[in-house]
Design a protein around this motif. Structure first.
Motif, PDB file in Angstrom:
ATOM      1  N   ARG A 237       0.841  -1.201   0.000  1.00 54.86           N
ATOM      2  CA  ARG A 237       0.000   0.000   0.000  1.00 54.86           C
ATOM      3  C   ARG A 237       0.874   1.247   0.000  1.00 54.86           C
ATOM      4  O   ARG A 237       2.031   1.202   0.413  1.00 54.86           O
ATOM      5  N   TYR A 238       0.269   2.364  -0.394  1.00 54.37           N
ATOM      6  CA  TYR A 238       0.930   3.656  -0.236  1.00 54.37           C
ATOM      7  C   TYR A 238       1.177   3.887   1.249  1.00 54.37           C
ATOM      8  O   TYR A 238       0.234   3.880   2.046  1.00 54.37           O
ATOM      9  N   GLY A 239       2.445   4.065   1.627  1.00 57.49           N
ATOM     10  CA  GLY A 239       2.758   4.327   3.028  1.00 57.49           C
ATOM     11  C   GLY A 239       3.361   3.151   3.757  1.00 57.49           C
ATOM     12  O   GLY A 239       3.726   3.267   4.916  1.00 57.49           O
ATOM     13  N   SER A 240       3.486   1.990   3.095  1.00 58.24           N
ATOM     14  CA  SER A 240       4.162   0.873   3.755  1.00 58.24           C
ATOM     15  C   SER A 240       5.667   0.967   3.482  1.00 58.24           C
ATOM     16  O   SER A 240       6.117   1.722   2.624  1.00 58.24           O
TER      17      SER A 240
ATOM     18  N   ARG B  33      11.581  11.108  -9.852  1.00 60.54           N
ATOM     19  CA  ARG B  33      10.376  11.516 -10.566  1.00 60.54           C
ATOM     20  C   ARG B  33       9.633  10.307 -11.109  1.00 60.54           C
ATOM     21  O   ARG B  33      10.250   9.320 -11.509  1.00 60.54           O
ATOM     22  N   GLN B  34       8.312  10.370 -11.148  1.00 64.52           N
ATOM     23  CA  GLN B  34       7.533   9.349 -11.854  1.00 64.52           C
ATOM     24  C   GLN B  34       6.257   9.970 -12.374  1.00 64.52           C
ATOM     25  O   GLN B  34       5.849  11.039 -11.929  1.00 64.52           O
ATOM     26  N   GLY B  35       5.624   9.273 -13.313  1.00 61.38           N
ATOM     27  CA  GLY B  35       4.488   9.844 -14.022  1.00 61.38           C
ATOM     28  C   GLY B  35       3.160   9.645 -13.340  1.00 61.38           C
ATOM     29  O   GLY B  35       2.255  10.464 -13.471  1.00 61.38           O
ATOM     30  N   GLY B  36       3.005   8.546 -12.617  1.00 56.77           N
ATOM     31  CA  GLY B  36       1.725   8.237 -11.984  1.00 56.77           C
ATOM     32  C   GLY B  36       1.791   8.465 -10.493  1.00 56.77           C
ATOM     33  O   GLY B  36       2.845   8.305  -9.882  1.00 56.77           O
ATOM     34  N   CYS B  37       0.664   8.844  -9.904  1.00 54.87           N
ATOM     35  CA  CYS B  37       0.626   9.076  -8.455  1.00 54.87           C
ATOM     36  C   CYS B  37       0.307   7.769  -7.729  1.00 54.87           C
ATOM     37  O   CYS B  37      -0.764   7.194  -7.927  1.00 54.87           O
ATOM     38  N   PRO B  38       1.216   7.325  -6.868  1.00 53.88           N
ATOM     39  CA  PRO B  38       0.982   6.065  -6.157  1.00 53.88           C
ATOM     40  C   PRO B  38      -0.075   6.193  -5.061  1.00 53.88           C
ATOM     41  O   PRO B  38      -0.531   5.193  -4.540  1.00 53.88           O
ATOM     42  N   ARG B  39      -0.440   7.435  -4.739  1.00 47.76           N
ATOM     43  CA  ARG B  39      -1.412   7.619  -3.650  1.00 47.76           C
ATOM     44  C   ARG B  39      -2.836   7.683  -4.193  1.00 47.76           C
ATOM     45  O   ARG B  39      -3.699   6.929  -3.775  1.00 47.76           O
ATOM     46  N   CYS B  40      -3.077   8.584  -5.176  1.00 47.58           N
ATOM     47  CA  CYS B  40      -4.452   8.763  -5.650  1.00 47.58           C
ATOM     48  C   CYS B  40      -4.675   8.120  -7.015  1.00 47.58           C
ATOM     49  O   CYS B  40      -5.776   8.184  -7.545  1.00 47.58           O
ATOM     50  N   THR B  41      -3.631   7.517  -7.585  1.00 46.20           N
ATOM     51  CA  THR B  41      -3.650   6.791  -8.865  1.00 46.20           C
ATOM     52  C   THR B  41      -3.810   7.720 -10.073  1.00 46.20           C
ATOM     53  O   THR B  41      -4.006   7.246 -11.188  1.00 46.20           O
ATOM     54  N   GLY B  42      -3.717   9.040  -9.858  1.00 46.29           N
ATOM     55  CA  GLY B  42      -3.829   9.973 -10.977  1.00 46.29           C
ATOM     56  C   GLY B  42      -2.533  10.079 -11.768  1.00 46.29           C
ATOM     57  O   GLY B  42      -1.567   9.354 -11.511  1.00 46.29           O
ATOM     58  N   ASP B  43      -2.516  11.009 -12.754  1.00 49.63           N
ATOM     59  CA  ASP B  43      -1.312  11.152 -13.569  1.00 49.63           C
ATOM     60  C   ASP B  43      -0.939  12.620 -13.762  1.00 49.63           C
ATOM     61  O   ASP B  43      -0.569  13.049 -14.842  1.00 49.63           O
ATOM     62  N   SER B  44      -1.051  13.389 -12.671  1.00 51.69           N
ATOM     63  CA  SER B  44      -0.744  14.834 -12.734  1.00 51.69           C
ATOM     64  C   SER B  44       0.486  15.161 -11.909  1.00 51.69           C
ATOM     65  O   SER B  44       0.465  16.045 -11.063  1.00 51.69           O
ATOM     66  N   MET B  45       1.570  14.419 -12.146  1.00 54.35           N
ATOM     67  CA  MET B  45       2.781  14.632 -11.362  1.00 54.35           C
ATOM     68  C   MET B  45       3.622  15.754 -11.972  1.00 54.35           C
ATOM     69  O   MET B  45       3.772  15.840 -13.192  1.00 54.35           O
ATOM     70  N   GLN B  46       4.157  16.619 -11.078  1.00 53.76           N
ATOM     71  CA  GLN B  46       4.999  17.736 -11.516  1.00 53.76           C
ATOM     72  C   GLN B  46       6.342  17.680 -10.795  1.00 53.76           C
ATOM     73  O   GLN B  46       6.400  17.302  -9.632  1.00 53.76           O
ATOM     74  N   ASP B  47       7.409  18.102 -11.495  1.00 51.23           N
ATOM     75  CA  ASP B  47       8.731  18.116 -10.880  1.00 51.23           C
ATOM     76  C   ASP B  47       8.759  19.092  -9.699  1.00 51.23           C
ATOM     77  O   ASP B  47       8.168  20.166  -9.760  1.00 51.23           O
ATOM     78  N   VAL B  48       9.496  18.701  -8.663  1.00 51.61           N
ATOM     79  CA  VAL B  48       9.635  19.571  -7.502  1.00 51.61           C
ATOM     80  C   VAL B  48      11.006  19.317  -6.864  1.00 51.61           C
ATOM     81  O   VAL B  48      11.422  18.167  -6.731  1.00 51.61           O
ATOM     82  N   PRO B  49      11.745  20.396  -6.522  1.00 54.22           N
ATOM     83  CA  PRO B  49      12.990  20.180  -5.777  1.00 54.22           C
ATOM     84  C   PRO B  49      12.662  19.711  -4.360  1.00 54.22           C
ATOM     85  O   PRO B  49      11.728  20.225  -3.746  1.00 54.22           O
ATOM     86  N   LEU B  50      13.422  18.747  -3.875  1.00 55.25           N
ATOM     87  CA  LEU B  50      13.176  18.238  -2.528  1.00 55.25           C
ATOM     88  C   LEU B  50      14.049  18.993  -1.525  1.00 55.25           C
ATOM     89  O   LEU B  50      15.122  19.507  -1.869  1.00 55.25           O
TER      90      LEU B  50
END
Lengths: 382, 139
Positions: A237-240, B33-50
């Protein structure tokens, strides 16, 4: 609680190192032993599921076992290969599609730690080049965080490894059959702080096969059937916190072990408090410690007390890894999950000999964990 | 001089930083960086400095020379590895400049550095990223 699927034949090729004997050959030995145990021939089988990580395609075993045209489906799910084969067999029988079949798990790995290609996991080459693509590091960091969180002392890690070697010494199919003292384990080379060499399992070889059938036909094959009450597989899961993770989410979630264990107890209608014998993924001794609680067999932070009082010993109230686990048997990826089931069938039949749990255990639980953050569990009863 | 993978890095006014992705929909971060969001499953990822600083979340020390694809220098020295929590972003895995476990503790402040990793076949120094105990900053 329904009993729909039975295990009526079991076979194993001894684990460890068998020079000159291929992984496929070891699989054939295990398969023929399981067929003999069930009193059936390969031509009687209606299906097969099987797999290995490094020792070849399971479906090619038909050239040695018999060209009978049965559907033989390859399974490749890392450490959950055996569990996934069992889930597939369970579904094939539950659906009414087939009545009798076999699952086979086998492997043969090179010496030394696994070296995985980051590209196979969708990770950049830099991750492997700079020395981060190691399962051993993950387990070091997971137990470090866990001990910090629960306040348990790292000394419990040597106790768990010592038990594994003690149990392995009682198991004629195990690889490591010499007991090691806690002092020897603590003094062995540091692999990934706080884990030393003898706390880790090693890549190895071995094979296991199981013959399964519809439960209402089990007595045609054996007078001591063991029933497969549940078999589950879960991904992360997200967060594991999982192996081969260049990053983790700050918000925390349960591991796939928690999800797979909860699901198998629900599927079987059996509670964790009813388990008489448990085989848990012990890639290293910290994994056994954490998995005891993640599977629901005890509470987080309760493990060191249970271990100190001997509860996880063969004669204790919660025997864990009675065959010596991965630490004493080694880790042939495709075979380990089915080894755990093999051990629980022995235990439930009362056939485990020197490593038999006393008192006639009735409920056996198994659990594997592996890359890229998957877990598979089973529940057996007699 | 070059880095192990230039796509991992970006320059900021405070110095070089890791580049991650941030989901425009739910705010989740990843590294790299990756293209898909692992949390909400969307595909609106943008580059961001950490963030360049954070706190140590867990750690270990690599005690043996890994097999290939590890490409470190011929002489093996144990190296620290850890996860560093970057506030309100993500927990990043990295090598640590400190390899003595007695000098590392969960919660200690850490800062990002580019450090020499190896010299490639053409003789060019190759840099990678590592986190150092923050007290060493400005050494």
């Amino acid at each position: 609680m329904s009993a729909d699927v039975a295990i009526v034949g079991i076979g194993i090729h001894p684990f460890g190192r068998t020079p000159g004997v291929s992984g496929r050959r070891q699989a054939v030995v295990a398969a023929r032993a399981a067929l003999a145990d069930a009193g059936v021939g390969f031509a009687d089988l209606q299906f097969a599921f099987g797999g290995s990580h490094s020792a070849g395609d399971a479906d090619t075993l038909v050239s040695e076992l018999g060209l009978t045209s049965l559907p033989f489906i390859n399974v490749a799910n890392g450490c959950a290969t055996g569990g996934s084969a069992l889930i597939s067999a369970y579904a094939a029988i539950m659906s009414g599609l087939h009545d009798l079949g076999i699952v086979i798990g086998f492997d043969k790995h090179e010496r030394g730690a696994f070296n995985t290609d980051p590209a196979e996991h969708g990770i950049g080459a830099w991750y492997g080049e700079t020395g981060l693509m190691l399962t051993t590091q993950f387990f070091g960091m997971k137990i470090q965080r866990y001990l910090h969180r629960t306040g348990m002392d790292a000394g419990v890690l040597t106790k768990i490894a010592a038990k594994a070697f003690r149990n392995g010494a009682l198991n004629p199919k195990a690889w490591r059959r010499t007991p090691l003292s806690e002092a020897e384990i603590a003094a062995s080379p540091m692999i990934s702080h706080p884990l030393t060499q003898y706390m880790y399992c090693s890549p190895a070889e071995g094979a296991v096969a199981l013959v399964l059938c519809r439960a209402d036909r089990a007595h045609h094959y054996t007078d001591r059937p063991v029933f497969l009450r549940g078999a589950t597989l879960r991904s992360r899961r997200y967060g594991s916190f999982e192996v081969f993770s260049p990053w983790l989410a700050i918000e925390r979630a349960d591991s796939p072990t928690v999800d797979a264990a909860r699901a198998v107890f629900e599927q079987a209608g059996i509670g964790p408090d009813e388990v008489d014998v448990a085989q848990l993924q012990d890639t290293e001794s910290g994994a056994e410690l954490m998995h005891m609680a993640e599977t629901g067999l005890c509470a987080h932070g309760e493990q060191d007390g249970l271990i100190a009082e001997g509860a996880t010993e063969i004669g204790g109230r919660l025997p864990v890894n009675t065959d010596g686990g991965c630490i004493a048997n080694g880790e042939p990826i495709g075979a380990s999950g089915l080894r755990q089931v093999y051990e629980n069938v022995l235990q439930l039949r009362g056939d485990a000999g020197a490593h038999q749990v006393p008192g006639g255990p009735r409920v056996g639980f198994t659990h594997v964990y592996g890359a890229p953050g998957i877990s598979a569990c089973t529940l057996l009863t007699r | 001089m070059r880095t192990v993978d230039d796509s991992l890095f970006t320059d900021t006014p405070d110095g070089v930083a890791l580049v991650g992705s941030r989901c425009a929909d739910c705010g989740a971060h990843t590294f790299p960086r990756q293209g898909g969001c692992p949390r909400c499953t969307g595909d609106s990822m943008q580059d961001v400095p950490l963030a360049r600083t954070g706190t140590l979340w867990s750690f270990t020390v690599q005690g043996f020379r890994p097999k290939p694809p590890y490409a470190g220098p011929p002489e093996f020295e144990p190296y620290g590895v850890g996860y560093v929590e970057l506030p309100e972003q993500v927990i990043v895995e990295a090598r640590l400049t400190e390899s003595d476990p007695d000098r590392l503790w969960i919660g200690m402040p850490m800062v990002l550095e580019l450090v020499p990793f190896r010299t490639d076949d053409a003789g060019t120094p190759v840099l990678t990223f590592a986190f150092a105990p923050a007290r060493e900053e400005g050494r």
